[in-house]
Motif scaffolding. Structure first.
Motif, PDB file in Angstrom:
ATOM      1  N   LEU A 315       0.820  -1.338   0.092  1.00  0.00           N
ATOM      2  CA  LEU A 315      -0.036   0.028   0.166  1.00  0.00           C
ATOM      3  C   LEU A 315       0.956   1.187   0.069  1.00  0.00           C
ATOM      4  N   PHE A 316       0.709   2.318  -0.879  1.00  0.00           N
ATOM      5  CA  PHE A 316       1.163   3.402  -0.775  1.00  0.00           C
ATOM      6  C   PHE A 316       0.390   4.509  -1.550  1.00  0.00           C
ATOM      7  N   SER A 317       0.820   5.737  -1.381  1.00  0.00           N
ATOM      8  CA  SER A 317      -0.225   6.805  -1.961  1.00  0.00           C
ATOM      9  C   SER A 317       0.806   7.958  -2.661  1.00  0.00           C
ATOM     10  N   VAL A 318       0.115   8.530  -3.746  1.00  0.00           N
ATOM     11  CA  VAL A 318       0.945   9.599  -4.544  1.00  0.00           C
ATOM     12  C   VAL A 318       0.079  10.644  -4.482  1.00  0.00           C
ATOM     13  N   VAL A 319       0.612  12.007  -4.404  1.00  0.00           N
ATOM     14  CA  VAL A 319      -0.059  13.226  -4.649  1.00  0.00           C
ATOM     15  C   VAL A 319       0.209  13.815  -6.162  1.00  0.00           C
ATOM     16  N   PHE A 320      -0.655  14.109  -6.728  1.00  0.00           N
ATOM     17  CA  PHE A 320      -0.466  14.563  -8.060  1.00  0.00           C
ATOM     18  C   PHE A 320      -0.033  16.024  -7.993  1.00  0.00           C
ATOM     19  N   ASP A 321       0.773  16.435  -9.055  1.00  0.00           N
ATOM     20  CA  ASP A 321       1.003  17.976  -9.161  1.00  0.00           C
ATOM     21  C   ASP A 321      -0.380  18.682  -9.222  1.00  0.00           C
ATOM     22  N   ALA A 322      -0.507  19.738  -8.470  1.00  0.00           N
ATOM     23  CA  ALA A 322      -1.558  20.666  -8.401  1.00  0.00           C
ATOM     24  C   ALA A 322      -1.985  21.278  -9.562  1.00  0.00           C
ATOM     25  N   ALA A 323      -1.308  21.272 -10.732  1.00  0.00           N
ATOM     26  CA  ALA A 323      -1.469  21.726 -12.184  1.00  0.00           C
ATOM     27  C   ALA A 323      -2.599  20.775 -12.677  1.00  0.00           C
ATOM     28  N   TYR A 324      -2.714  19.525 -12.175  1.00  0.00           N
ATOM     29  CA  TYR A 324      -3.950  18.646 -12.670  1.00  0.00           C
ATOM     30  C   TYR A 324      -5.317  18.689 -11.811  1.00  0.00           C
ATOM     31  N   SER A 325      -6.309  18.699 -12.608  1.00  0.00           N
ATOM     32  CA  SER A 325      -7.404  18.894 -11.787  1.00  0.00           C
ATOM     33  C   SER A 325      -7.947  17.749 -11.217  1.00  0.00           C
ATOM     34  N   PRO A 326      -8.762  17.614 -10.171  1.00  0.00           N
ATOM     35  CA  PRO A 326      -9.280  16.356  -9.705  1.00  0.00           C
ATOM     36  C   PRO A 326      -9.883  15.601 -10.880  1.00  0.00           C
ATOM     37  N   ALA A 327     -10.838  16.223 -11.750  1.00  0.00           N
ATOM     38  CA  ALA A 327     -11.324  15.575 -12.837  1.00  0.00           C
ATOM     39  C   ALA A 327     -10.165  14.814 -13.667  1.00  0.00           C
ATOM     40  N   GLN A 328      -9.082  15.539 -13.847  1.00  0.00           N
ATOM     41  CA  GLN A 328      -7.922  14.696 -14.833  1.00  0.00           C
ATOM     42  C   GLN A 328      -7.511  13.590 -14.072  1.00  0.00           C
ATOM     43  N   VAL A 329      -7.468  13.812 -12.640  1.00  0.00           N
ATOM     44  CA  VAL A 329      -6.823  12.545 -11.788  1.00  0.00           C
ATOM     45  C   VAL A 329      -7.958  11.579 -11.766  1.00  0.00           C
ATOM     46  N   ASP A 330      -9.086  11.771 -11.655  1.00  0.00           N
ATOM     47  CA  ASP A 330     -10.329  10.648 -11.857  1.00  0.00           C
ATOM     48  C   ASP A 330     -10.025  10.012 -13.165  1.00  0.00           C
ATOM     49  N   ALA A 331      -9.817  10.613 -14.247  1.00  0.00           N
ATOM     50  CA  ALA A 331      -9.974  10.249 -15.909  1.00  0.00           C
ATOM     51  C   ALA A 331      -8.352   9.268 -15.609  1.00  0.00           C
ATOM     52  N   PHE A 332      -7.505   9.594 -14.926  1.00  0.00           N
ATOM     53  CA  PHE A 332      -6.196   8.538 -14.979  1.00  0.00           C
ATOM     54  C   PHE A 332      -6.636   7.332 -14.153  1.00  0.00           C
ATOM     55  N   THR A 371      -4.447  16.011  -5.810  1.00  0.00           N
ATOM     56  CA  THR A 371      -5.300  14.946  -5.565  1.00  0.00           C
ATOM     57  C   THR A 371      -4.424  13.745  -5.099  1.00  0.00           C
ATOM     58  N   LEU A 372      -4.820  13.159  -4.151  1.00  0.00           N
ATOM     59  CA  LEU A 372      -4.288  12.023  -3.839  1.00  0.00           C
ATOM     60  C   LEU A 372      -4.770  10.724  -4.350  1.00  0.00           C
ATOM     61  N   VAL A 373      -3.797   9.797  -4.970  1.00  0.00           N
ATOM     62  CA  VAL A 373      -4.455   8.512  -5.147  1.00  0.00           C
ATOM     63  C   VAL A 373      -3.732   7.619  -4.537  1.00  0.00           C
ATOM     64  N   ARG A 374      -4.412   6.479  -3.676  1.00  0.00           N
ATOM     65  CA  ARG A 374      -4.011   5.280  -3.005  1.00  0.00           C
ATOM     66  C   ARG A 374      -3.848   4.189  -4.040  1.00  0.00           C
ATOM     67  N   PHE A 375      -2.728   3.592  -3.997  1.00  0.00           N
ATOM     68  CA  PHE A 375      -2.568   2.390  -4.774  1.00  0.00           C
ATOM     69  C   PHE A 375      -2.383   0.942  -3.802  1.00  0.00           C
ATOM     70  N   GLN A 391       0.713   4.066 -19.266  1.00  0.00           N
ATOM     71  CA  GLN A 391      -0.410   4.457 -20.696  1.00  0.00           C
ATOM     72  C   GLN A 391      -1.373   5.450 -19.991  1.00  0.00           C
ATOM     73  N   SER A 392      -1.795   5.399 -18.481  1.00  0.00           N
ATOM     74  CA  SER A 392      -2.959   6.109 -18.411  1.00  0.00           C
ATOM     75  C   SER A 392      -2.639   7.752 -17.975  1.00  0.00           C
ATOM     76  N   LEU A 393      -1.333   7.522 -17.574  1.00  0.00           N
ATOM     77  CA  LEU A 393      -0.834   9.048 -17.192  1.00  0.00           C
ATOM     78  C   LEU A 393      -0.710   9.891 -18.482  1.00  0.00           C
ATOM     79  N   THR A 394      -0.057   8.989 -19.529  1.00  0.00           N
ATOM     80  CA  THR A 394       0.479   9.797 -20.922  1.00  0.00           C
ATOM     81  C   THR A 394      -0.985  10.013 -21.572  1.00  0.00           C
ATOM     82  N   THR A 395      -2.006   9.294 -21.400  1.00  0.00           N
ATOM     83  CA  THR A 395      -3.400   9.362 -22.133  1.00  0.00           C
ATOM     84  C   THR A 395      -4.020  10.721 -21.479  1.00  0.00           C
ATOM     85  N   HIS A 396      -4.211  10.800 -20.000  1.00  0.00           N
ATOM     86  CA  HIS A 396      -5.077  11.506 -19.180  1.00  0.00           C
ATOM     87  C   HIS A 396      -4.726  12.863 -18.606  1.00  0.00           C
ATOM     88  N   LEU A 397      -3.144  12.730 -18.454  1.00  0.00           N
ATOM     89  CA  LEU A 397      -2.572  13.981 -17.706  1.00  0.00           C
ATOM     90  C   LEU A 397      -1.691  14.772 -18.728  1.00  0.00           C
TER      91      LEU A 397
END
Ligand SMILES: *Cc1c(COP(=O)(O)O)cnc(C)c1O
Length: 399
Positions: A315-332, A371-375, A391-397
């Motif tokens: 288990l671990f988490s990442v915090v996305f750069d604030a340049a990406y909106s919560p909606a973009q992180v959801d899409a990821f 936005t934080l995402v836990r994996f 693939q999801s990073l490059t497609t959605h972010l």
């Protein structure tokens, strides 16, 4: 004198089916713990029934309280953590409930870390609103400073190592030393370490809670929890509350956990190694502002992890750069193929879940905008998992 009822020699087949005298074939030996399903436990006579003491774990009373299968599982769990006693509940959350009802009463004060497992917070708030407790949320990195929060009626301190979304590791020994000086019971949610990577009783904790739903089951197919302790008096406080509330578990579920336990350590190590690989790689990615993994030096509480833990798990988490909106992180997250969306973890499959941490805290500031995402990293091939994230990073972010 043993009871000697008159027994007719010849029974109708229907009665014989119910009153068979099973003899386990002598000499039969296998690796499997027998499944002892029971509600009714049969006593040889009334004197034996009346002599049973609820606080003698070696006596059988009623299937709700224990059967040989559940007792063996409880004993194995105590062994893993270095405890002496364990009780099983039908979910990790019900183990947390059992701790409250065994340890505190109306008018008592409870301390909960601000990064606690969400449903424990909801429980604390409900017990405050409707059952006369008070609850204080504390900074998980408070250490010995917790002394300033202690009131004459503080009776229970919760710990979580780490907080299962934001990954801060508290100074467990510093907090339990203060609790002991004040006669306060401490309970840790030790699910993250499975009892393998962290040994709470060596650090002064009174009660360890495990969501067996996670690594112990290991297959995302059952719910169970445990309270484990090295202290007989605390065990019997928990046991009395458990009996009174009517909490029990099924022997079939216990046998599934018993089946998974021997492979838990190798699974935990495989999750740990794969998670470490992905966390290191994610740290190099421009989209990621922070990787929250206790083995990383910049993770809050890393010094405690290094001092007290022997591993980290999946288990671990990442915090996305604030340049990406919560909606973009959801899409990821939705763009991931092998990381599925769903609660719980500790099974064989990888999971990802976005969180809004600011909505989850009340006592501490959260330093990140993104936005934080836990994996949860499962047992798939780690190269396939990395390719999936990429693939999801490059497609959605796209910035
Ligand atoms: C899952 C979990 C629980 C609760 O377990 P359930 O069996 O789902 O009720 C408690 N604490 C932590 C840290 C968990 O991850």
């Amino acid at each position: 004198m043993p009871r000697t009822p008159n027994r007719p020699a010849i029974l109708a087949p229907q009665t014989a089916l119910l009153h068979h005298e099973d003899q386990i074939t002598p000499g039969f030996s296998a690796f499997v713990t027998p499944v002892t399903r029971a509600s009714t436990v049969v006593f040889p006579d009334l004197a034996a029934m009346r002599a049973v003491k609820w606080n003698d774990d070696s006596q059988w009373r009623y299937g709700l309280h224990a059967t040989p299968t559940s007792l063996i599982l409880a004993q194995r769990l105590a062994t893993i953590e270095g405890g002496q006693h364990a009780l099983l509940q039908p979910s990790g959350l019900s183990s947390i409930v059992n701790v409250y009802f065994g340890i505190v009463r109306q008018g008592d004060d409870v301390l909960i870390p601000d990064n606690a497992y969400g449903p424990n917070r909801e429980l604390g708030d409900w017990l405050t609103r409707d059952f006369g407790l008070t609850v204080q949320y504390y900074d998980p990195l408070i250490g010995a400073g917790i002394e300033a929060l202690i009131k004459p009626n503080t009776k229970l301190i919760w710990l979580e190592a780490p907080g299962s979304v934001t990954m801060e590791i508290p100074d467990v020994a510093a907090i339990t030393a203060v609790a002991r000086r004040h006669g306060i019971v401490t309970a840790i949610d030790n699910t993250y370490s499975a009892g393998l990577a962290f040994k709470p009783f060596e650090h002064g904790v009174d009660i360890s809670v495990q969501a067996l739903t996670k690594y112990q089951s290991g297959a995302s197919d059952l719910l169970m929890g445990a309270t484990i302790t090295a202290d007989a008096a605390i065990h019997f406080r928990l046991k009395r509350a458990r009996m009174t509330m009517g909490i029990g578990v099924s022997a079939d579920d216990c046998s599934l956990v018993l089946r998974s336990l021997p492979s838990m350590k190798v699974r935990f190590e495989a999750h740990d190694a794969a998670a470490m690989t992905l966390a290191r790689w994610l740290k190099s990615r421009a989209e990621i502002a922070a990787v929250l993994h206790p083995a990383f030096e910049d993770c809050p509480g890393h010094a405690q992890w290094k001092r007290d833990f022997t591993g980290a798990g999946g288990l671990f988490s990442v915090v996305f750069d604030a340049a990406y909106s919560p909606a973009q992180v959801d899409a990821f997250v939705e763009g991931l193929a092998w990381f599925k969306i769903g609660w719980s973890w500790g099974g064989m499959h990888s999971l990802a879940m976005p969180y809004n941490i600011r909505e989850m805290r009340s006592a501490t500031a959260w330093p990140y905008e993104g936005t934080l995402v836990r994996f949860f990293v499962g047992l798939e091939d780690v190269g396939d998992l990395q390719a999936d994230i990429e693939q999801s990073l490059t497609t959605h972010l796209v910035a």
